[in-house]
Design a protein around this motif. Structure first.
Motif, PDB file in Angstrom:
ATOM      1  N   SER A  17       0.835  -1.198   0.000  1.00 30.94           N
ATOM      2  CA  SER A  17       0.000   0.000   0.000  1.00 30.94           C
ATOM      3  C   SER A  17       0.873   1.253   0.000  1.00 30.94           C
ATOM      4  O   SER A  17       1.907   1.301   0.670  1.00 30.94           O
ATOM      5  N   ALA A  18       0.413   2.261  -0.710  1.00 30.17           N
ATOM      6  CA  ALA A  18       1.088   3.554  -0.709  1.00 30.17           C
ATOM      7  C   ALA A  18       1.037   4.205   0.674  1.00 30.17           C
ATOM      8  O   ALA A  18       1.854   5.078   0.985  1.00 30.17           O
ATOM      9  N   ALA A  19       0.129   3.761   1.520  1.00 31.63           N
ATOM     10  CA  ALA A  19      -0.006   4.321   2.871  1.00 31.63           C
ATOM     11  C   ALA A  19       1.246   4.099   3.711  1.00 31.63           C
ATOM     12  O   ALA A  19       1.445   4.787   4.719  1.00 31.63           O
ATOM     13  N   PHE A  20       2.103   3.165   3.313  1.00 31.00           N
ATOM     14  CA  PHE A  20       3.304   2.863   4.083  1.00 31.00           C
ATOM     15  C   PHE A  20       4.533   3.639   3.613  1.00 31.00           C
ATOM     16  O   PHE A  20       5.605   3.505   4.203  1.00 31.00           O
ATOM     17  N   ALA A  21       4.382   4.448   2.581  1.00 30.08           N
ATOM     18  CA  ALA A  21       5.510   5.224   2.055  1.00 30.08           C
ATOM     19  C   ALA A  21       6.053   6.162   3.126  1.00 30.08           C
ATOM     20  O   ALA A  21       5.294   6.803   3.862  1.00 30.08           O
ATOM     21  N   GLY A  22       7.371   6.198   3.243  1.00 34.19           N
ATOM     22  CA  GLY A  22       8.025   7.087   4.195  1.00 34.19           C
ATOM     23  C   GLY A  22       7.998   6.600   5.630  1.00 34.19           C
ATOM     24  O   GLY A  22       8.453   7.292   6.535  1.00 34.19           O
ATOM     25  N   LYS A  23       7.471   5.412   5.850  1.00 33.02           N
ATOM     26  CA  LYS A  23       7.369   4.858   7.205  1.00 33.02           C
ATOM     27  C   LYS A  23       8.418   3.758   7.392  1.00 33.02           C
ATOM     28  O   LYS A  23       8.710   2.995   6.468  1.00 33.02           O
TER      29      LYS A  23
END
Length: 92
Positions: free
Chosen positions: A49-55
């Motif tokens: 998921s793109a929601a995990f980008a930068g995490k």
């Protein structure tokens, strides 16, 4: 597969993944602590998921655990995860 279905529904709603695979691995843990006779106690989740980008890896895992808090507090004994962004997913 009521627990697996709940996991899939919650993760889909929270993260809108481009890929999600929830695998019940309870059969590998028969007789071990936390294993239930009816299964659905040990899972492996692959989610992209793109929601995990930068995490960080820890931040991603915390997000998953927050969404699945009710399941982890009751039905799920073990949860293995592979949490990726679309850029990290070699299968897309």
């Amino acid at each position: 597969m009521r627990v697996a279905a709940a996991i899939e529904a919650k993760l889909t709603e929270a993260f809108r993944p481009s890929r999600l695979k929830v695998t019940d691995e309870s059969h590998k843990h028969i007789g071990h602590a936390g294993a239930r006779p009816e299964g659905e106690s040990h899972f492996h989740v692959e989610i992209v998921s793109a929601a995990f980008a930068g995490k960080s890896r820890i931040e991603r895992q915390r997000l998953i655990h927050a969404v699945l808090a009710a399941e982890l507090a009751s039905d799920v004994h073990a949860l293995a995860t592979k949490i990726l962004t679309p850029d990290e997913d070699v299968f897309t």
